[in-house]
Design an enzyme around this catalytic site. Structure first.
Site: not given
Length: 968
Positions: A586, A588, A590
């Site tokens: 995604n 970020c 994670e």
């Protein structure tokens, strides 16, 4: 030495009328003084002369000759001070007594009368201490002189209520060590002027306390409490439809009557779901804990004030405990005993033991409860699919979702287009469209729209993809606002290790590579390479794998993008490998969930505050279990309550029910336990803490499955086969032919494994460590798993610029008698680093080493220990103080070798610095960059290495303390 000098009566500043008044009258304004008690008196320049004369005589003696010389000097200096004040008058400035004293100090220093200036400063400080010791009562005594006036919203002017101002400041300082109400009051009065508005008056004390944070971290709590007073007046006046204010002590009784009125006002304003009014509001009001309002630091409360609290017609209607209860009610709305559950959720949120993600805090309990944090999509290789995905991005971003797009299927530059018999321009022009869409749809104005594009390393456009964030070249083929990430298969890393060849393809000719990983990918890739050698593939390119690797690392270093993420560990260890393929992470890095044309992956995030679970130097397992269990229920509820903007997201979320429980405050927990980040003990704590979170999160999902049923796609998953995250390491090791990853454990996993197999799981995925850039500010702890950026620095976000001081460090320095003005200046001079400050002991230097003083290999080792317990991934930033190609090469190879699934930003020094002088006057300026100094990093020359990128002439990326607020 003593100075018999009445400062209150002598060096007196003056106040002027507003410039528009002067223009209208054409007359000079009368010169007046604002005294410390808020009253106004006539200005007398001779008092400045008297004050300076006494200072000179105290230093140089009372001889006649000295006296004549002193008077001559004083006459010149007095004229200089009055002249400086007059010039400032023309700029519309208002003067307080402290302003003139500042000008006197400057005049003495500029004229090189340093001993006199020092005596003046010391006496001034002594008088400040005396006033503080006398208490605030003196400030409230009537003097018979006219006081400052405050302009109400109606335009009516009333006398300044100095008594209430003093009361509120004293209340804000109650129970906090090292703070003084008189210091805040004096600093507040420096910023007052006759006719000040109510709003400005409220902010004056807040900003006054903020200027003192660098001296004492507890002033961050003082300023938060003063902001709370402003918020109370705003909220209560709106909800009760009449001007209303209340002290914190009064709110203990008033919260109960305010809360039902707030819910009704919110429903009436069409901000809240009408179903919230059907809760037992009196029961919920009785459960509110007003004292928890005092737990905020300024940055946390200011963030909530600016961006989270609901507002109607420009007026905020939520107080902090009502805000947390509203979020809890929204998450409990479908529970059977929803009042009990709402109180349970409220207790967890308001204690800061756990915090839901930003979209949940924004939207829970509202008419459109879009509570999910992250969305992952895969882009089809046709115009309908491409532009549908762009539209989906806009709809998902509108309600605060962070986006990850897989672009690997889109055919590359030069590929054949059958419909027009032409050639494709490749993926880059479409990325430009997606970039501009993210800018246009800025998440409802609450925070920046954010998207990350992923491309696999074998794609023919990968070299152009690497250049997307460069500031040179054709701007039509650049995406300056979009994040980018490499989706790297293991085969590529193995070719880099062997210094072998790598072939790039266009996906329209090699479509199945997109869905393959592990040995299946390697076999099919070899087959396509053979076809290319036979001339059976039209678009391809052969390069050395090490050359492409060097360029990947060079671009990462120069621009901060694309990030390095690893396809095979994400898929081989995925519990859902039976139900699809993970094509990207995604925004970020994670989240690792399957995507397809039919399913847009959705993840629902929240984070445990690890610091709050450390008790007496160890992790409180009982408290952690309670927090994780309640948090998992809240996250599972998000899936059913959620407002879905596209059907593919709803279909995916209800079928797989993934959540991502993470953590924050890792650095704080280490410091509370006296463990240095760069140590084996820290790596061990990363292991044991994540093991506990993993164990209780999985156990809670099993309990929810027993109560509510398994997630629909459970059968065939790794869970159903009794393969837990710790077990799936072997699947990756088998595919690679070995893996240097720790397998140790301490808890009873056999019993839990049996429960998972027999009862099932409520959620396909349960863990992911997000950056927590914003919610960690709310809770007042370090972000996520991050090391301390600096021990004293200015933080910038959408709410403004704020001083951040490591309160653990200040506590330790105080205990050793080392916290003083010199130490503050040293910390500012060395940008929050302790290494160069000789008088700080080595044990404290190790404990409070900053991110750029720690070898990032320690961060990777700790992340590897966490990764063995996590079914998704973690946002892992890496720090390079003195970058070189060799260091980057070693670092990212280590990340791959230790089994990490993803990495995030590469951060390098140095874009933001603390002001080297005082932060007074700059800190806390909302929505400005007054306290940030931007500096162009110098070129870094690096000696070429055999397999490392040549970074000669490259420029370090300006990514100090980057903010990714899309996830949390």
């Amino acid at each position: 030495m003593s100075l018999s000098l009445d400062r209150e009566a002598s060096a007196a500043p003056f106040i002027q009328l507003r410039p528009e008044s002067l223009a209208a009258s054409g007359a000079q304004p009368p010169m007046q003084v604002i005294r410390r008690n808020g009253t106004i008196s006539k200005f007398d320049a001779s008092k400045i002369s008297v004050a300076m004369t006494k200072a000179f005589l105290a230093v140089e003696g009372h001889g006649a000759a000295a006296s004549r010389r002193v008077h001559e000097i004083v006459e010149l200096l007095t004229a200089e001070v009055v002249g400086a004040l007059s010039r400032r008058m023309s700029e519309g400035r208002t003067f307080h007594i402290e302003d003139v004293q500042d000008q006197v100090e400057l005049a003495l220093m500029r004229s090189e009368h340093h001993k006199v200036a020092r005596a003046y400063v010391l006496y001034r400080e002594e008088r400040t201490r005396q006033r503080a010791g006398q208490g605030a009562a003196k400030a409230t005594q009537p003097s018979g002189e006219p006081s400052l006036r405050v302009t109400l919203a109606s335009g009516v002017q009333v006398p300044l209520d100095i008594a209430r101002l003093t009361l509120i400041i004293e209340e804000a300082c109650t129970g906090l060590e090292g703070v003084g109400a008189m210091a805040v009051l004096a600093e507040t009065q420096r910023n007052l002027y006759d006719g000040i508005s109510e709003d400005e008056l409220a902010l004056a004390s807040v900003m006054a306390a903020r200027t003192l944070v660098e001296q004492e971290p507890n002033y961050a709590y003082v300023s938060a409490r003063l902001l709370l007073d402003k918020l109370r007046t705003e909220v209560l006046s709106f909800v009760h439809d009449t001007p209303t204010s209340a002290s914190q002590a009064e709110m203990a009784a008033r919260y109960g009557e305010y809360f039902p009125a707030y819910i009704k006002a919110g429903v009436k304003a069409e901000l809240l779901d009408p179903d919230l009014a059907r809760f037992d509001l009196n029961k919920l009001a009785a459960a509110l804990k007003p004292e928890r309002d005092l737990a905020f630091q300024f940055l946390g409360l200011q963030t909530l004030y600016d961006r989270y609290f609901l507002h109607a017609h420009g007026n905020r209607i939520e107080l902090p405990q009502a805000f947390f209860m509203r979020v809890a009610m929204g998450l409990a709305v479908r529970e059977i005993d929803r009042e009990t559950r709402a109180i349970e959720f409220y207790d967890l949120l308001s204690s800061f033991d756990f915090m839901a993600s930003t979209p949940t805090l924004f939207n829970s309990g509202t008419l459109r409860p879009q509570l999910s944090s992250c969305f992952l999509t895969t882009i089809a290789d046709d115009l309908d699919g491409i532009f549908k995905s762009v539209k989906d991005n806009a709809l998902l971003a509108k309600y605060s979702g962070g986006l990850g797009n897989d672009w690997t299927r889109v055919r590359g530059l030069g590929a054949h287009i059958k419909g027009t018999n032409g050639e494709s321009q490749g993926v880059v022009p479409f990325l430009k469209v997606a970039n501009d869409t993210a800018i246009a749809v800025n998440q409802g104005g609450k925070r920046k729209g954010a998207v990350c594009a992923y491309l696999e390393t074998w794609h023919i456009d990968i070299e152009e993809f690497l250049d997307l964030r460069k500031n040179t070249g054709d701007d039509r083929r650049r995406t300056h606002d979009m994040n980018t990430a490499n989706w790297v298969p293991d085969l590529f890393m193995q070719r880099v290790e062997a210094d072998g060849e790598w072939t790039l393809f266009s996906p329209d000719e090699t479509p199945d590579l997109h869905d393959l990983y592990g040995k299946a990918f390697a076999e099919r890739y070899a087959a396509y390479k053979a076809k290319a050698a036979r001339g059976e593939i039209r678009v391809f390119k052969q390069i050395r794998a090490t050359d492409l690797w060097r360029r990947m690392l060079t671009m990462l270093f120069e621009t901060g993008h694309p990030w390095i993420t690893f396809k095979d560990p994400c898929n081989l260890r995925s519990p859902q490998r039976h139900a699809g393929v993970i094509h990207s992470s995604n925004l970020c890095t994670e989240i690792t969930l399957n995507t397809s044309d039919e399913e847009t992956a959705v993840c629902n995030l929240g984070s445990i505050n690890l610091l709050h679970h450390v008790r007496q130097g160890r992790l409180d397992e009982t408290r952690l279990q309670r927090s994780v269990t309640t948090a998992m229920r809240m996250l599972d509820n998000v899936i059913d309550i959620n407002f879905y903007t596209i059907p593919e997201a709803r279909r995916s979320n209800l079928r797989h029910r993934p959540v991502g429980l993470g953590l924050m405050g890792f650095q704080d927990a280490l410091q509370a336990m006296r463990i240095a980040m760069a140590s084996d003990a820290a790596v061990t704590f990363a292991d044991t803490s994540m093991e506990m979170i993993s164990y209780y999160a999985i156990s809670a999902s099993v309990d929810l499955a027993a109560e509510r049923g398994r997630y629909p796609s459970f059968d065939g998953s790794l869970w159903s086969r009794g393969i837990l995250p710790i077990d799936s390491i072997e699947l990756l090791a088998e595919a690679r032919g070995g893996l240097a990853m720790d397998r140790g454990m301490t808890l009873d996993w056999d019993t839990l494994r049996d429960r998972v197999r027999s009862i099932g799981m409520r959620n396909s995925n349960v863990m992911a460590i997000a950056p927590t850039a914003t919610i960690s500010n709310i809770c007042g702890v370090a972000q996520s798993i991050e090391p301390a950026y600096q021990n004293l620095y200015v933080k910038s976000n959408m709410s403004g610029d704020f001083t951040v001081v490591n309160e653990f460090l200040v506590r330790d320095l105080k205990a050793r008698g080392l916290w003083d003005e010199v130490m503050v200046n040293d910390l500012k001079y060395f940008d929050g680093s302790l290494g160069a400050i000789d008088r700080i002991p080595d044990d404290l230097k190790a404990l409070y080493a900053t991110a750029f003083e720690i070898d990032s290999a320690w961060l990777i080792e700790a992340a590897s220990r966490r990764q063995k317990w996590i079914d998704q991934s973690q946002s892992l930033n890496l720090y390079i103080a003195n970058p070189s190609g060799k260091k980057l090469d070693a670092l990212y190879r280590l990340a791959w070798a230790r089994g990490l699934k993803t990495t995030y930003y590469l951060r390098s020094r140095s874009a933001t610095h603390v002001e080297k002088s005082t932060l007074r006057g700059t800190d806390g300026k909302l929505n400005s960059v007054a306290s940030v100094t931007m500096m162009a990093p110098a070129p870094i020359i690096v000696a070429p290495a055999a397999t490392a990128p040549d970074l000669t002439g490259a420029v370090a990326c300006s990514i100090d303390n980057p903010e990714c607020e899309a996830c949390q």
